[in-house]
Write a protein that holds these residues in place. Structure first.
Motif, short mmCIF file in Angstrom:
data_model
loop_
_atom_site.label_atom_id
_atom_site.label_comp_id
_atom_site.label_asym_id
_atom_site.label_seq_id
_atom_site.Cartn_x
_atom_site.Cartn_y
_atom_site.Cartn_z
N GLY A 184 24.67 56.67 43.39
CA GLY A 184 25.28 56.21 42.15
C GLY A 184 24.54 55.06 41.63
N TRP A 185 24.54 54.62 40.12
CA TRP A 185 23.91 53.87 39.64
C TRP A 185 24.65 53.63 38.18
CZ3 TRP A 185 21.98 58.51 39.89
CH2 TRP A 185 21.36 58.91 38.89
N THR A 186 24.36 52.59 37.54
CA THR A 186 25.00 51.93 36.37
C THR A 186 23.82 51.86 35.35
OG1 THR A 186 26.60 51.11 37.33
CG2 THR A 186 26.32 50.48 35.06
N SER A 187 23.89 52.55 34.23
CA SER A 187 22.93 52.48 33.11
C SER A 187 22.87 51.00 32.48
CB SER A 187 23.05 53.51 31.86
OG SER A 187 24.04 53.30 31.31
N LYS A 188 21.90 50.83 31.71
CA LYS A 188 21.90 49.61 30.77
C LYS A 188 23.04 49.22 30.19
CE LYS A 188 17.16 48.76 30.87
NZ LYS A 188 15.77 48.31 30.19
N PRO A 189 23.88 50.27 29.37
CA PRO A 189 24.94 49.89 28.76
C PRO A 189 26.23 49.86 29.66
CG PRO A 189 24.34 51.91 27.94
CD PRO A 189 23.19 51.49 28.95
N TYR A 190 26.01 49.73 31.02
CA TYR A 190 26.95 49.88 31.93
C TYR A 190 27.87 51.28 32.12
CZ TYR A 190 25.82 44.93 32.01
OH TYR A 190 24.98 43.84 32.14
N ASP A 191 26.92 52.25 31.75
CA ASP A 191 27.81 53.62 32.22
C ASP A 191 27.51 53.91 33.42
OD1 ASP A 191 28.70 53.84 29.27
OD2 ASP A 191 26.72 54.59 28.91
N GLY A 249 36.55 56.84 35.81
CA GLY A 249 37.59 55.85 36.38
C GLY A 249 36.69 54.93 37.32
N ASN A 250 37.34 54.70 38.39
CA ASN A 250 36.79 53.53 39.51
C ASN A 250 35.92 54.13 40.21
OD1 ASN A 250 37.96 54.68 41.77
ND2 ASN A 250 39.76 54.01 40.76
N HIS A 251 35.27 53.25 41.11
CA HIS A 251 34.03 53.70 41.79
C HIS A 251 34.51 53.59 43.28
CE1 HIS A 251 31.36 51.83 38.65
NE2 HIS A 251 31.56 52.75 38.21
N GLY A 252 35.67 53.77 43.47
CA GLY A 252 36.30 53.77 44.72
C GLY A 252 36.00 55.07 45.60
N ALA A 259 35.77 63.02 45.13
CA ALA A 259 36.04 63.82 43.89
C ALA A 259 35.36 64.47 43.45
CB ALA A 259 37.32 63.34 43.36
N THR A 260 34.20 63.50 42.93
CA THR A 260 32.96 64.03 42.36
C THR A 260 32.12 64.88 43.12
OG1 THR A 260 33.18 61.84 40.95
CG2 THR A 260 30.91 62.93 41.00
N ILE A 261 32.09 64.30 44.38
CA ILE A 261 31.15 65.29 45.16
C ILE A 261 31.83 66.56 45.46
CG2 ILE A 261 30.41 65.23 47.71
CD1 ILE A 261 30.13 62.39 47.66
N LEU A 262 33.05 66.66 45.77
CA LEU A 262 33.67 68.02 46.12
C LEU A 262 33.69 68.84 44.77
CD1 LEU A 262 36.73 66.86 48.03
CD2 LEU A 262 34.91 68.42 48.79
N LYS A 263 33.57 68.36 43.42
CA LYS A 263 33.33 69.18 42.72
C LYS A 263 32.03 69.80 42.45
CE LYS A 263 36.09 66.65 39.22
NZ LYS A 263 36.43 65.70 37.99
#
Length: 68
Positions: A4-11, A45-48, A54-58
């Motif tokens: 996981g990572w965040t882009s320059k505009p914090y996406d 949503g959050n990064h919890g 849930a993202t991995i399961l998708k």
């Protein structure tokens, strides 16, 4: 592998890479280690832990690789 990572505009984004061994049936000792990007998605949503899971399961559901 998950990353996981965040882009320059914090996406926030999340990637899933599948690692596997490709071996021909007739020459199984002639194998090679492979890796493929199978999921790349923005995180909603959050990064919890539960949201990440849930993202991995998708991705796992999409490729039907639960038993791999």
């Amino acid at each position: 592998m998950f990353n996981g990572w965040t882009s320059k505009p914090y996406d926030p984004y999340f990637a899933v890479t599948a690692h596997y061994i490709d071996a021909p049936a007739k020459t199984p000792n002639n194998w090679k280690l492979c890796a493929e990007l199978i999921g790349y998605t923005p995180i909603k949503g959050n990064h919890g832990g539960s949201n990440t899971a849930a993202t991995i399961l998708k991705v796992i559901d999409h490729y039907n690789i639960h038993s791999k």
